[in-house]
Design a protein around this motif. Sequence first.
Motif, PDB file in Angstrom:
ATOM      1  N   LEU A  28       0.827  -1.205   0.000  1.00  0.00           N
ATOM      2  CA  LEU A  28       0.000   0.000   0.000  1.00  0.00           C
ATOM      3  C   LEU A  28       0.861   1.255   0.000  1.00  0.00           C
ATOM      4  O   LEU A  28       0.464   2.289  -0.537  1.00  0.00           O
ATOM      5  N   LEU A  29       2.036   1.178   0.629  1.00  0.00           N
ATOM      6  CA  LEU A  29       2.997   2.275   0.610  1.00  0.00           C
ATOM      7  C   LEU A  29       4.388   1.661   0.534  1.00  0.00           C
ATOM      8  O   LEU A  29       4.762   0.854   1.379  1.00  0.00           O
ATOM      9  N   GLY A  30       5.149   2.042  -0.491  1.00  0.00           N
ATOM     10  CA  GLY A  30       6.434   1.407  -0.734  1.00  0.00           C
ATOM     11  C   GLY A  30       7.614   2.179  -0.184  1.00  0.00           C
ATOM     12  O   GLY A  30       7.464   3.038   0.699  1.00  0.00           O
ATOM     13  N   PRO A  31       8.811   1.903  -0.685  1.00  0.00           N
ATOM     14  CA  PRO A  31      10.036   2.522  -0.185  1.00  0.00           C
ATOM     15  C   PRO A  31      10.004   4.040  -0.309  1.00  0.00           C
ATOM     16  O   PRO A  31       9.397   4.596  -1.212  1.00  0.00           O
ATOM     17  N   ASP A  34       9.429   6.345   6.287  1.00  0.00           N
ATOM     18  CA  ASP A  34      10.095   5.691   7.417  1.00  0.00           C
ATOM     19  C   ASP A  34       9.754   4.209   7.495  1.00  0.00           C
ATOM     20  O   ASP A  34      10.552   3.407   7.968  1.00  0.00           O
ATOM     21  N   SER A  35       8.582   3.848   7.071  1.00  0.00           N
ATOM     22  CA  SER A  35       8.150   2.453   7.051  1.00  0.00           C
ATOM     23  C   SER A  35       7.266   2.241   5.834  1.00  0.00           C
ATOM     24  O   SER A  35       6.638   3.177   5.332  1.00  0.00           O
ATOM     25  N   VAL A  96      11.647  -7.089   3.070  1.00  0.00           N
ATOM     26  CA  VAL A  96      12.526  -5.956   3.323  1.00  0.00           C
ATOM     27  C   VAL A  96      13.943  -6.501   3.445  1.00  0.00           C
ATOM     28  O   VAL A  96      14.144  -7.641   3.880  1.00  0.00           O
ATOM     29  N   LEU A  97      14.928  -5.698   3.017  1.00  0.00           N
ATOM     30  CA  LEU A  97      16.297  -6.189   3.044  1.00  0.00           C
ATOM     31  C   LEU A  97      17.243  -5.190   3.665  1.00  0.00           C
ATOM     32  O   LEU A  97      17.029  -3.967   3.596  1.00  0.00           O
ATOM     33  N   ALA A 132       9.568  -4.040  -0.102  1.00  0.00           N
ATOM     34  CA  ALA A 132       9.004  -2.836   0.496  1.00  0.00           C
ATOM     35  C   ALA A 132      10.041  -1.846   1.010  1.00  0.00           C
ATOM     36  O   ALA A 132       9.672  -0.785   1.507  1.00  0.00           O
ATOM     37  N   GLY A 133      11.332  -2.178   0.904  1.00  0.00           N
ATOM     38  CA  GLY A 133      12.356  -1.245   1.361  1.00  0.00           C
ATOM     39  C   GLY A 133      13.420  -1.959   2.162  1.00  0.00           C
ATOM     40  O   GLY A 133      13.590  -3.172   2.065  1.00  0.00           O
ATOM     41  N   GLY A 134      14.175  -1.194   2.976  1.00  0.00           N
ATOM     42  CA  GLY A 134      15.223  -1.809   3.764  1.00  0.00           C
ATOM     43  C   GLY A 134      16.191  -0.794   4.311  1.00  0.00           C
ATOM     44  O   GLY A 134      15.838   0.351   4.595  1.00  0.00           O
ATOM     45  N   ASP A 135      17.477  -1.225   4.428  1.00  0.00           N
ATOM     46  CA  ASP A 135      18.482  -0.406   5.084  1.00  0.00           C
ATOM     47  C   ASP A 135      19.836  -0.647   4.432  1.00  0.00           C
ATOM     48  O   ASP A 135      20.110  -1.747   3.930  1.00  0.00           O
TER      49      ASP A 135
END
Length: 338
Positions: A28-31, A34-35, A96-97, A132-135
């Motif tokens: 619903l909300l990608g990278p 903050d989340s 997430v990675l 969805a994103g990561g770090d």
Amino acid sequence: MTLTVAQLSESELLARIFPRLHAGSSMLLGPGDDSAIIAAPDSRTVISIDTQVQDKDFRLLWPNGSTSTGYDVGWKAAAQNLSDINAMGASATAIVLSLTLPSTTPVSWVEQLAEGLSAAIVALGAPQCSVAGGDLSGGSEIVVTVAVTGTLDGAAPVLRSGARAGDQIAVCGNMGFSAAGWALHESRVSAADFTPGLALAARLFARPEPPLAAGAVAARAGATAMMDISDGLLRDAARMAAASGASLNLDRTVLAKLAEKLAEPAQLLGVDPLAWVLTGGEDHGLLCTFPAGTPLPDGFLGIGSVLSLEAAQAAVTIDGQNYKGAVDGALGWDHFAV
């Protein structure tokens, strides 16, 4: 000159990664915030995590001259995590990675990792799963950590603790190919000299193909226990036996037929192919038990039966006997023993 991550800011590197990440229907909300926000169609969330460490789980340059591309490492990161969700009878929803990268890492390697991760999600049959994103962080070696969430879609999870005496044991997916591929990479046999049979083993080591559709199928067919085979059939069967308070007895004749598929690399390297089937990890097939008499779903192969602990002397046996054919003294993958 090769562009490295040290020559880009974190924002510039992320700008190269984000467009390469798969966006499935769950996101619903990608990278970028903050989340991320992921749809949760079930009130329960299934979650798992795996890590690959350079020179522990993969080498950038192998003894036989092969390389681990970013695409390969990304593919395997997706495969091993999606397989864990599959083994619960669930469907993956988001990944997430976290990437730890030395400053000398080529930017192209990182871009390939994102592409391999996304390609595996689609090719293996989990297009609904979003990255969805990561770090990002710096370090002395490449570390790729992936966490995955999933949904049961209203179904009950299938645990490794449900095997009962009288159940039939079955597997689905490749068996021993990844171990054979690893042995080829560690050998001095150049990839340029690979026959099609050797190339297949090498490819399935670099890019495993877990049977992602099989988990939910097994659950609907009445599987009593199920788990991902990540550390070798014997080691993971022992975990299922311990969790279930039962003993698993495997059929050597059936296992030997699986080993025949590995005859070519086994003959070349002087290895008993049955050892790869029994102790090789990272094919990410499924180990399941079903009630006696239940027709096995398509793609599943019966390999034995579950016994009560009182009727057996060990948690896992082959034709009633302990297995003594360990490869290099090991009965499966152990992260702290290699």
